[in-house]
Design an enzyme around this catalytic site. Structure first.
Site, PDB file in Angstrom:
ATOM      1  N   LYS A 175       0.862  -1.183   0.000  1.00 49.87           N
ATOM      2  CA  LYS A 175       0.000   0.000   0.000  1.00 49.87           C
ATOM      3  C   LYS A 175       0.902   1.239   0.000  1.00 49.87           C
ATOM      4  O   LYS A 175       1.464   1.618   1.014  1.00 49.87           O
ATOM      5  CB  LYS A 175      -0.912  -0.021   1.230  1.00 49.87           C
ATOM      6  CG  LYS A 175      -1.577   1.298   1.632  1.00 49.87           C
ATOM      7  CD  LYS A 175      -2.309   2.049   0.543  1.00 49.87           C
ATOM      8  CE  LYS A 175      -2.968   3.300   1.103  1.00 49.87           C
ATOM      9  NZ  LYS A 175      -2.035   4.452   1.227  1.00 49.87           N
ATOM     10  N   GLU A 250       8.988   1.521  11.486  1.00 53.64           N
ATOM     11  CA  GLU A 250      10.082   2.487  11.373  1.00 53.64           C
ATOM     12  C   GLU A 250       9.436   3.866  11.342  1.00 53.64           C
ATOM     13  O   GLU A 250       8.826   4.249  10.352  1.00 53.64           O
ATOM     14  CB  GLU A 250      10.904   2.235  10.110  1.00 53.64           C
ATOM     15  CG  GLU A 250      11.584   0.863  10.098  1.00 53.64           C
ATOM     16  CD  GLU A 250      12.271   0.576   8.777  1.00 53.64           C
ATOM     17  OE1 GLU A 250      12.600   1.540   8.060  1.00 53.64           O
ATOM     18  OE2 GLU A 250      12.458  -0.603   8.460  1.00 53.64           O
ATOM     19  N   CYS A 285      13.341  10.847   7.880  1.00 56.39           N
ATOM     20  CA  CYS A 285      13.127  10.568   9.301  1.00 56.39           C
ATOM     21  C   CYS A 285      14.368  10.806  10.145  1.00 56.39           C
ATOM     22  O   CYS A 285      14.265  11.135  11.324  1.00 56.39           O
ATOM     23  CB  CYS A 285      12.622   9.141   9.485  1.00 56.39           C
ATOM     24  SG  CYS A 285      13.689   7.878   8.758  1.00 56.39           S
ATOM     25  N   GLU A 391       8.225  16.462  15.634  1.00 56.31           N
ATOM     26  CA  GLU A 391       8.821  16.266  14.317  1.00 56.31           C
ATOM     27  C   GLU A 391       8.176  17.200  13.301  1.00 56.31           C
ATOM     28  O   GLU A 391       6.973  17.143  13.057  1.00 56.31           O
ATOM     29  CB  GLU A 391       8.667  14.814  13.864  1.00 56.31           C
ATOM     30  CG  GLU A 391       9.380  14.524  12.556  1.00 56.31           C
ATOM     31  CD  GLU A 391       9.259  13.076  12.131  1.00 56.31           C
ATOM     32  OE1 GLU A 391      10.254  12.504  11.664  1.00 56.31           O
ATOM     33  OE2 GLU A 391       8.146  12.515  12.256  1.00 56.31           O
TER      34      GLU A 391
END
Length: 498
Positions: A175, A250, A285, A391
């Site tokens: 996906k 992750e 990230c 973040e």
């Protein structure tokens, strides 16, 4: 307007609903393609195809050396089509062409070859429990797994995750993000010339609320590998608890980049700039978004970092001269702009940057409709600010001063995340002390963002669940361990435990 199709059971097909989603070129803000608006029905088809392929094909039963050869042929196809695929990736998510074409795609092909080699290294153990027992372990494929892919680097994640799943003997449902599906849908065309059975790899595009939710909760998917934000990881975890899936997460980061006064400051400034003001505009990230600088060199280092930022040309990702491309989609652009405002409201000082599209390009520029943020640095002494704890996922960093080594470690670890950390010092003893003291899945000393498929990669705390991808044991994330006990002595009396 080109339309790209889902890939199920070796066939390209639209969504069952007949609905489509627009794909926007982030460099210009223009719709350039459409993808299927897949939902539960399409995911059901894909899972059924994967189940059938896993049951009926010879993939998990062929010698692992043969499986490896077939995957290496896939790597050759990736290399042969790298130019075409990188152009699509750049247009779909804005990552500069010089990175997609000359770094990511060649690297992806090499990583597939590495994972193919690991297929030949799958091995269990034997245990000498007692003379009449032959006890050993087997690593076996999960069966049908799923990969949910982020929008910031679709093709590298697709090739790496799918190669690991196939090398371990699984079938997989993919996906991709609704914000960047086109390159992956196009990459499925490579399977037409490969000896990989239809149905082993299936791709369903759609929104997270429709297709993503269906994948996360599907009872016949045994494992999910997800790369993306921590909040989305939480939602997937909640959805996947119904049938206790194996989850590999992750997730996000707020990584510290620590500069001591004894460091090579010029090199450190270049490393920090490369670790946050990346070609894909800090949408990675592991970016070192918190820059911790020893007080004695704080002002000097901020000045050096400003010079690095000045040399980065922000612009068209297809232009080889571009140092930093656009933000990948409107929602992320709005989020980053909101944090620019939050930083000002919290009282942080803007050292440099802060401009967005309207300030960067004239009204008649074709890029005026795109999503651009220039390299930006705030300065503050308060690590509790939202811009220090949350973040941002963009080219926005925060510089904080520290005096002692202990203070640097305390500030570095004072965040919910634990993905990565950088350290610049010429003191070898300090380097060894801090690599142990920093709570992060990866620590770099006198460099930053040095990644390789031969090393594990994963996060601590809210940056992941500890299931590290990569390295010599990468395939084990896609396998289950079985113990076997064979009695090779006289049969034991009924009910007797031996």
């Amino acid at each position: 307007m080109e339309r790209f199709l889902n890939y199920v059971s070796g066939e390209h097909r639209p969504a069952r609903s007949g609905q489509w989603l627009d794909s926007v070129d982030p460099a210009t803000g223009e719709v350039w393609a459409q993808i299927p608006a897949g939902d539960t029905a399409d995911v059901d088809d894909a899972v059924a195809a994967a189940q059938e392929a896993f049951r009926s094909s010879d993939w998990r039963r062929v010698p692992t050396a043969v499986r490896a050869v077939r995957l290496r042929a896939w790597a050759d196809a990736i290399e042969a089509n790298a130019e075409h695929l990188s152009e699509i990736e750049t247009r779909d998510n804005g990552r500069p062409l010089k990175e997609t074409r000359f770094a990511q795609l060649p690297g992806a092909a090499m990583q597939v070859r590495y994972l193919a080699g690991l297929a030949e290294e799958i091995e269990g153990t034997t245990t000498d429990i007692r003379p009449e027992a032959f006890a050993y372990t087997l690593w076996e494929p999960v069966g049908v797994g799923a990969v949910i892919i982020p929008w910031n680097g679709p093709l590298p994640v697709f090739f790496a995750k799918v190669a690991a799943a196939l090398a371990a003997g699984n079938a997989v449902v993919v996906k991709p993000s609704e914000h960047a599906s086109v390159s992956i849908l196009e990459a499925t065309r490579l399977f037409a010339g490969l000896d990989i059975p239809p149905g082993l790899v299936n791709v369903v595009a759609g929104t997270g609320a429709a297709a993503g939710d269906a994948v996360a909760g599907h009872p016949d998917i045994g494992k999910i590998s997800f790369t993306g934000s921590t909040e989305t990881g939480r939602r997937i975890t909640r959805r996947a608890t119904g049938n206790i899936k194996n989850l590999q997460l992750e997730l996000g980061g707020k990584s510290p980049h620590i500069i001591f006064a004894d460091a090579d400051l010029e090199a450190a400034a270049a490393g920090v700039a490369g670790g946050i003001f990346t070609p894909n505009a800090g949408q990675t990230c592991v970016v070192g978004s918190r820059v911790l600088v020893q007080s004695a060199v704080y002002d000097e280092f901020v000045g050096l970092l400003a010079k690095q930022a000045e040399n980065l040309a922000v612009g068209d990702p297809a232009d080889p001269a571009t140092g930093m491309g656009p933000i990948a989609n409107p929602a992320q652009y709005d989020k980053i702009r909101s944090y620019l405002q939050i930083g000002r409201e919290e009282g942080a000082e803007l050292a440099f940057g802060g401009r967005t599209t309207e300030d960067l390009f004239p009204a008649d520029s074709r890029l005026r409709g795109g999503y651009y943020v220039e390299p930006t640095l705030f300065t503050t002494g308060d690590n509790r600010l939202r811009i220090c704890q949350e973040e941002i996922f963009g080219p926005v960093a925060v510089a904080l001063p520290f005096d002692t080594e202990e203070q640097a470690v305390r500030i570095a670890n004072d965040t919910p995340y634990g993905l990565a950390a950088g350290l610049w010092t010429e003191n070898l003893r300090r380097a060894h002390r801090l690599t142990r003291a920093l709570r992060a899945g990866s620590v770099w000393v006198n460099t930053y963002k040095a990644l390789h498929w031969a090393l594990p990669f994963g996060g601590h705390k809210h940056s992941g669940n500890g299931g590290a991808a990569g390295g010599a044991t990468a395939l084990r994330e896609w396998m289950e361990l079985k113990s076997v006990w064979m009695n090779v002595g006289d049969p034991a009396p009924r009910g007797e435990e031996r």
